[in-house]
Enzyme design. Structure first.
Site, mmCIF file in Angstrom:
data_model
loop_
_atom_site.group_PDB
_atom_site.id
_atom_site.type_symbol
_atom_site.label_atom_id
_atom_site.label_comp_id
_atom_site.label_asym_id
_atom_site.label_seq_id
_atom_site.Cartn_x
_atom_site.Cartn_y
_atom_site.Cartn_z
ATOM 1 N N SER A 256 -9.739 -0.041 6.884
ATOM 2 C CA SER A 256 -9.167 0.012 5.530
ATOM 3 C C SER A 256 -8.466 -1.244 5.049
ATOM 4 C CB SER A 256 -8.208 1.191 5.415
ATOM 5 O OG SER A 256 -8.942 2.373 5.363
ATOM 6 N N LYS B 128 0.852 -1.201 0.000
ATOM 7 C CA LYS B 128 0.000 0.000 0.000
ATOM 8 C C LYS B 128 0.881 1.241 0.000
ATOM 9 C CE LYS B 128 -3.997 1.998 2.470
ATOM 10 N NZ LYS B 128 -4.815 1.936 3.704
ATOM 11 N N SER C 1 -9.749 2.361 2.726
ATOM 12 C CA SER C 1 -8.881 3.062 1.799
ATOM 13 C C SER C 1 -7.974 2.133 0.992
ATOM 14 C CB SER C 1 -8.021 4.073 2.563
ATOM 15 O OG SER C 1 -7.144 3.407 3.458
#
Ligand code: GLN
Length: 456
Positions: free
Chosen positions: A151, A52, A127
């Site tokens: 997330s 990420k 997210s």
């Protein structure tokens, strides 16, 4: 093979913000050479991984999905990234995310959204939608995410993947670009519980560079997952169904799969009881005060001097304040600005006690709800999210609708306890994945892996 597959599908999906093809191939060659020389490497050595973009990587840009960090290459690796390299995994690149991890759909990424591989008209969650979509679309076998309010777990749920938010302090936050420091945790995204456990073992454990890192010794999560494969692993396990986290407002197919899962657990010998957590109804409200407050403080470092973008004002004098304002105006998206304003307001003199102070008290009450529940049961379960993947644009214009989607995942972050989302089939009405969330007491992450492997 993974790089070829990324080249074939990622123009459509946009799970990656950066693909490090040459570096990945070079790392793979080095791993091969070590093996050829007879070195015994760990179980994940040579396995490709997606990272990420909230995590600092010294050889790849790290933007956290924001224009303000466009092109920034950190001078150091996050501890979790360093641990991946030490264990000879192969970073494939950086995955898309809502800007500074604020969102539930990746629609707030400054670089455009990621598409859900199950239905490209729909969001992949957020997210960390990039990491989850990459894993679900077989662009990467495993990925790293970060979970401040869901997330990792919510994207895992809506893409049919496995995602784990470890106990707060269980995995280092050093080099994870901070959203809300008292809530953020880095964790694994994968297609199976065992894969998540192997990755958890690589990234977890004490880090002196993170002042909130726990010094406790941790059991092997992989061994815990293997224990779940034994016959009767679910027998006698006490499972609490959180009354406040299913029912009204949840999609029919989500409720249906959840009810069926509970019946299967009971048939496998688990003891199912309903538990009530009366303060959970205030968790979204408390979270959306605590998170913006901490975020407004953390994001103050983006001052046009220390990192990334610098914009001069289009007219008038060029003072430091005006350069800072012009940079933030151009570099931050609307959701980030909204939360900075909410946070600074909640922290300002005269309002602090009413908003931030009250939210902190609610946080304590939520922790007590969990403590009381875990006196009676070993694990708590709920759906991972109230709905399956929604369509692009469906909640974008209404921040409250987007925030309410986090109702199921937020309590675990407020209490610092570990949570896992694992697939529990598809919703009949839309054929999209539904996630089962399971939560354990703080430091009992291993329980999640035993349960998850048994259920899977
Ligand atoms: N949807 C939540 C939010 O917008 C989750 C954030 C996160 O876990 N990073 O704050």
């Amino acid at each position: 093979a993974h790089l070829d597959h990324i080249a074939a599908v990622d123009t459509d999906l946009h799970a990656f913000l950066h693909v490090a093809a040459d570096a990945a191939l070079a790392t793979a060659d080095r791993v091969d050479a070590r093996r050829a020389a007879g070195e015994r490497l760990g179980l994940l050595a040579g396995v490709p991984i997606a990272i990420k973009d909230v995590l600092a990587t010294r050889d790849m840009p790290s933007t956290a999905g924001s224009k303000i960090l466009e092109g920034w290459i950190p001078p150091y690796d996050a501890t979790v990234v360093k641990r991946l390299r030490d264990a000879h995994l192969i970073p494939l690149g950086k995955t898309n995310m809502d800007e500074f991890a604020m969102g539930s759909s990746t629609e707030h990424s400054a670089y455009g959204p990621t598409r859900n591989p199950w239905d490209q008209e729909r969001i992949p969650g957020g997210s960390g939608g990039g990491s989850a979509a990459a894993v679900a679309a077989f662009e990467a076998p495993i990925a790293l995410g970060s979970d401040t309010g869901g997330s990792i777990r919510q994207p895992a749920a809506v893409t049919g993947s496995v995602g784990v938010k470890p106990t707060y302090g269980g995995v280092s936050r050093y080099g994870a670009i901070a959203l809300a420091s008292s809530l953020d945790q880095v964790g694994p995204v994968s297609r199976t519980v065992y894969d998540a456990a192997l990755l958890h073992d690589v990234i977890g454990g004490h880090d002196p560079l993170d002042s909130t890192s726990l010094t406790d010794p941790w059991p092997s999560m992989a061994a815990a997952a293997r224990a779940g494969l034994a016959d009767g692993a679910l027998k006698g396990i006490r499972i609490g169904v959180v009354k406040e986290l299913h029912g009204d407002g949840f999609q029919a197919g989500v409720k249906q799969r959840f009810t069926e899962t509970l019946a299967l657990l009971a048939a496998a010998g688990a003891e199912i009881t309903e538990v009530s957590a009366p303060n959970f109804e205030y968790s979204v409200a408390a979270y959306y005060l605590i998170l913006p407050a901490e975020a407004s403080s953390n994001l103050a470092r983006f001052d046009s001097v220390r990192f990334g973008l610098r914009e001069n004002p289009t007219d008038g004098p060029v003072t430091i304040e005006r350069v800072m304002a012009a940079t933030r105006d151009a570099g931050f998206g609307p959701e980030v600005k909204r939360r900075i304003i909410l946070g600074t307001y909640a922290l300002s003199t005269g309002y602090y006690d009413a908003y931030y102070g009250s939210a902190q008290k609610v946080r304590t009450l939520i922790q007590r709800d969990f403590d009381a529940a875990f006196e009676k049961v070993d694990l708590l379960v709920s759906p991972s999210a109230p709905t399956t993947a929604f369509k692009f644009g469906e909640k974008l214009a209404d921040p409250m609708a987007m925030y309410l989607n986090d109702i199921t995942t937020i309590p675990a972050n407020l209490a610092g306890i570990p949570g896992m989302s694992l697939p529990m089939g598809l919703a009949p009405e839309d054929g999209l994945p539904v996630g089962l969330q399971v939560m354990a007491p703080a430091k009992q992450d291993a329980r999640l892996y035993t349960f998850g492997a048994a259920v899977e």
